[in-house]
Design a protein around this motif. Structure first.
Motif, PDB file in Angstrom:
ATOM      1  N   LEU A 224       0.832  -1.197   0.000  1.00 55.49           N
ATOM      2  CA  LEU A 224       0.000   0.000   0.000  1.00 55.49           C
ATOM      3  C   LEU A 224       0.870   1.251   0.000  1.00 55.49           C
ATOM      4  CD1 LEU A 224      -2.828  -0.978   2.458  1.00 55.49           C
ATOM      5  CD2 LEU A 224      -2.954  -0.701  -0.004  1.00 55.49           C
ATOM      6  N   PHE A 225       2.110   1.025   0.146  1.00 49.80           N
ATOM      7  CA  PHE A 225       3.021   2.152   0.147  1.00 49.80           C
ATOM      8  C   PHE A 225       3.839   2.217  -1.125  1.00 49.80           C
ATOM      9  CE2 PHE A 225       2.369   2.374   4.691  1.00 49.80           C
ATOM     10  CZ  PHE A 225       2.434   3.728   4.910  1.00 49.80           C
ATOM     11  N   PHE A 226       4.010   3.394  -1.582  1.00 48.57           N
ATOM     12  CA  PHE A 226       4.833   3.593  -2.768  1.00 48.57           C
ATOM     13  C   PHE A 226       5.951   4.522  -2.362  1.00 48.57           C
ATOM     14  CE2 PHE A 226       1.223   1.909  -4.810  1.00 48.57           C
ATOM     15  CZ  PHE A 226       1.698   1.313  -5.960  1.00 48.57           C
ATOM     16  N   GLU A 227       7.064   4.199  -2.813  1.00 49.86           N
ATOM     17  CA  GLU A 227       8.193   5.050  -2.490  1.00 49.86           C
ATOM     18  C   GLU A 227       8.541   5.835  -3.735  1.00 49.86           C
ATOM     19  OE1 GLU A 227      11.204   2.564  -1.074  1.00 49.86           O
ATOM     20  OE2 GLU A 227      10.083   2.002   0.702  1.00 49.86           O
ATOM     21  N   ILE A 228       8.494   7.075  -3.588  1.00 52.90           N
ATOM     22  CA  ILE A 228       8.798   7.906  -4.741  1.00 52.90           C
ATOM     23  C   ILE A 228      10.018   8.756  -4.482  1.00 52.90           C
ATOM     24  CG2 ILE A 228       7.954   9.607  -6.291  1.00 52.90           C
ATOM     25  CD1 ILE A 228       5.215   8.737  -5.585  1.00 52.90           C
ATOM     26  N   SER A 229      10.852   8.695  -5.401  1.00 56.25           N
ATOM     27  CA  SER A 229      12.090   9.449  -5.259  1.00 56.25           C
ATOM     28  C   SER A 229      12.140  10.508  -6.350  1.00 56.25           C
ATOM     29  CB  SER A 229      13.245   8.462  -5.404  1.00 56.25           C
ATOM     30  OG  SER A 229      14.445   9.117  -5.205  1.00 56.25           O
ATOM     31  N   TYR A 230      12.257  11.734  -5.954  1.00 54.23           N
ATOM     32  CA  TYR A 230      12.305  12.827  -6.923  1.00 54.23           C
ATOM     33  C   TYR A 230      13.727  13.310  -7.120  1.00 54.23           C
ATOM     34  CZ  TYR A 230       7.298  13.123  -6.320  1.00 54.23           C
ATOM     35  OH  TYR A 230       5.968  12.841  -6.280  1.00 54.23           O
ATOM     36  N   ARG A 231      13.945  13.782  -8.268  1.00 52.93           N
ATOM     37  CA  ARG A 231      15.268  14.317  -8.556  1.00 52.93           C
ATOM     38  C   ARG A 231      15.124  15.578  -9.387  1.00 52.93           C
ATOM     39  NH1 ARG A 231      19.620  10.140 -10.769  1.00 52.93           N
ATOM     40  NH2 ARG A 231      19.499   9.006  -8.848  1.00 52.93           N
ATOM     41  N   GLY A 232      15.761  16.596  -8.958  1.00 48.27           N
ATOM     42  CA  GLY A 232      15.689  17.853  -9.705  1.00 48.27           C
ATOM     43  C   GLY A 232      14.364  18.574  -9.485  1.00 48.27           C
ATOM     44  N   MET A 233      14.415  19.837  -9.712  1.00 45.95           N
ATOM     45  CA  MET A 233      13.215  20.635  -9.534  1.00 45.95           C
ATOM     46  C   MET A 233      12.616  20.926 -10.902  1.00 45.95           C
ATOM     47  SD  MET A 233      13.136  21.018  -6.311  1.00 45.95           S
ATOM     48  CE  MET A 233      11.907  22.298  -6.092  1.00 45.95           C
ATOM     49  N   HIS A 234      11.350  21.132 -10.914  1.00 47.15           N
ATOM     50  CA  HIS A 234      10.688  21.451 -12.178  1.00 47.15           C
ATOM     51  C   HIS A 234      11.039  22.870 -12.617  1.00 47.15           C
ATOM     52  CE1 HIS A 234       7.967  18.046 -12.894  1.00 47.15           C
ATOM     53  NE2 HIS A 234       7.994  17.905 -11.587  1.00 47.15           N
ATOM     54  N   SER A 235      11.351  22.967 -13.838  1.00 49.17           N
ATOM     55  CA  SER A 235      11.668  24.297 -14.363  1.00 49.17           C
ATOM     56  C   SER A 235      10.648  24.612 -15.443  1.00 49.17           C
ATOM     57  CB  SER A 235      13.081  24.304 -14.954  1.00 49.17           C
ATOM     58  OG  SER A 235      13.167  23.362 -16.000  1.00 49.17           O
ATOM     59  N   CYS A 236       9.734  23.719 -15.614  1.00 46.12           N
ATOM     60  CA  CYS A 236       8.714  23.919 -16.639  1.00 46.12           C
ATOM     61  C   CYS A 236       7.615  24.851 -16.130  1.00 46.12           C
ATOM     62  CB  CYS A 236       8.110  22.581 -17.032  1.00 46.12           C
ATOM     63  SG  CYS A 236       7.344  21.696 -15.665  1.00 46.12           S
ATOM     64  N   SER A 237       6.770  25.231 -17.010  1.00 44.46           N
ATOM     65  CA  SER A 237       5.691  26.142 -16.647  1.00 44.46           C
ATOM     66  C   SER A 237       4.743  25.546 -15.622  1.00 44.46           C
ATOM     67  CB  SER A 237       4.905  26.515 -17.888  1.00 44.46           C
ATOM     68  OG  SER A 237       4.442  25.348 -18.533  1.00 44.46           O
ATOM     69  N   GLN A 238       4.723  24.274 -15.550  1.00 47.28           N
ATOM     70  CA  GLN A 238       3.827  23.636 -14.593  1.00 47.28           C
ATOM     71  C   GLN A 238       4.218  23.946 -13.161  1.00 47.28           C
ATOM     72  OE1 GLN A 238       3.918  19.439 -15.731  1.00 47.28           O
ATOM     73  NE2 GLN A 238       1.723  19.565 -15.586  1.00 47.28           N
ATOM     74  N   ALA A 239       5.470  24.121 -12.970  1.00 43.74           N
ATOM     75  CA  ALA A 239       5.971  24.360 -11.628  1.00 43.74           C
ATOM     76  C   ALA A 239       5.233  25.482 -10.913  1.00 43.74           C
ATOM     77  CB  ALA A 239       7.457  24.661 -11.688  1.00 43.74           C
ATOM     78  N   ALA A 240       5.068  26.568 -11.609  1.00 49.82           N
ATOM     79  CA  ALA A 240       4.395  27.700 -10.998  1.00 49.82           C
ATOM     80  C   ALA A 240       2.959  27.367 -10.644  1.00 49.82           C
ATOM     81  CB  ALA A 240       4.433  28.875 -11.960  1.00 49.82           C
ATOM     82  N   ASN A 241       2.295  26.783 -11.563  1.00 46.07           N
ATOM     83  CA  ASN A 241       0.907  26.452 -11.317  1.00 46.07           C
ATOM     84  C   ASN A 241       0.737  25.485 -10.181  1.00 46.07           C
ATOM     85  OD1 ASN A 241       0.333  27.981 -13.538  1.00 46.07           O
ATOM     86  ND2 ASN A 241       0.459  26.225 -14.909  1.00 46.07           N
TER      87      ASN A 241
END
Length: 300
Positions: free
Chosen positions: A162-179
């Motif tokens: 039931l658990f998912f491990e999500i690992s993120y890398r880097g920050m969004h620099s796309c337009s979506q980031a702001a939204n």
DNA sequence: TAGATTTGACCCAG
DNA sequence: CTGGGTCAAATCTA
């Protein structure tokens, strides 16, 4: 994240870090009950300050061949000085990395609960040694058009599907980031419950085998480690946003763990959220959308 | 038909 | 040499 070389210096630093982190946590608590925007901003600043100091100490210790490894990370002692590193876009190692653990709720629809507003595109899947479930690799859909380097890895937990491990890398620099940033649902934790409690709850729950009736999203506030200016700015903005608003979906438990590359490679811990995952299938397609990792962690 | 997913091959750090 | 991460051709889907 235990430190071994039990030298006195480390003990000392440990103590200092402990104090700083505690301080930060207290500010976070206060943040939760702060009514005015000004106060919040002030507290957010203090929180960041506390973590910044902690990080500085840790980085410093890292330089001295200290123990800088923590759970899952690889103790790579890249000589990174305490100087804020300049981000080398071309180097994955210089990207901030953090993980989040998310619990899915069968009845709620994973895709919904996990939808973080970002669009992800799967580019690979791999069986990982020792893991029952394969790991999925995702990158921002706008990588090509906008050069967004954000990526994430999603893996179902061995112990608790039931658990998912999500690992993120880097920050969004796309337009979506702001939204996304402005709409990111963040959770507002009640000051009555400590974070530790929340985390414990999650663990407990998973151990108990998930009870559909009770949900809670224990947001664990995660320290914002900063290691480079650019990221920090982004993180900071996110935090502020997060602090201001709230509410993550209630049906997932989230645990975040940040890992910055300054001195080492990643370690992580994880978490995340799949979206359309038939519980039975190990991975199947689930929607990896997820907000930058979440600052959902920071708890207001 | 364009964009997303799948999946085996390839690359490279450890 | 091994395993994690990425690439890219084939395939799928809207």
């Amino acid at each position: 994240m235990e430190k071994k070389n039990g030298n006195g210096d480390w003990e000392k630093m440990k103590k200092e870090i402990n104090e700083l982190m505690t301080e930060g946590r207290d500010y976070a608590y206060q943040f939760g009950s702060a009514s005015s925007q000004e106060t919040r901003e002030h507290l957010a600043k203090k929180i960041l300050e506390s973590y910044h100091k902690s990080l500085t100490i840790m980085n410093y210790s890292g330089d001295q061949g200290s123990p800088n490894s923590h759970g899952g990370g690889s103790p790579k002692s890249e000589d990174s000085d305490q100087e804020p590193l300049v981000i080398n876009k071309s180097s994955k190692k210089s990207m901030p990395r953090w993980t989040e653990k998310v619990r899915i709720t069968p009845g709620a629809g994973i895709d919904r609960t996990l939808d973080d507003g970002f669009s992800w595109r799967k580019y690979g899947q791999k069986d990982i040694l020792g893991a029952k479930f394969p790991r999925g690799y995702y990158r921002c859909t706008y990588r090509k058009s906008q050069g967004c380097e954000a990526t994430k890895q999603v893996q179902r937990s061995d112990e608790n599907p039931l658990f998912f491990e999500i690992s993120y890398r880097g920050m969004h620099s796309c337009s979506q980031a702001a939204n996304v940033g402005s709409t990111t649902p963040v959770q507002n934790l009640e000051p009555t419950q400590t974070q530790e409690h929340k985390n414990l709850d999650i663990v407990k729950e998973s151990l108990d085998n998930y009870n559909p009736q009770s949900f809670h999203y224990p947001l664990s506030s995660t320290p914002i480690l900063e290691n480079n200016n650019a990221y920090m700015l982004q993180l900071r903005d996110h935090n502020l946003e997060v602090f201001g608003s709230t509410s993550f979906s209630s049906d997932l438990g989230t645990k975040i763990n940040y890992d910055f590359p300054t001195s080492g490679s990643a370690s992580h811990s994880v978490s995340n959220s799949p979206s359309t995952v038939p519980l039975e299938s190990p991975f199947e397609s689930y929607d990896p959308n997820h907000p930058y990792g979440g600052f959902g962690g920071f708890y207001s």
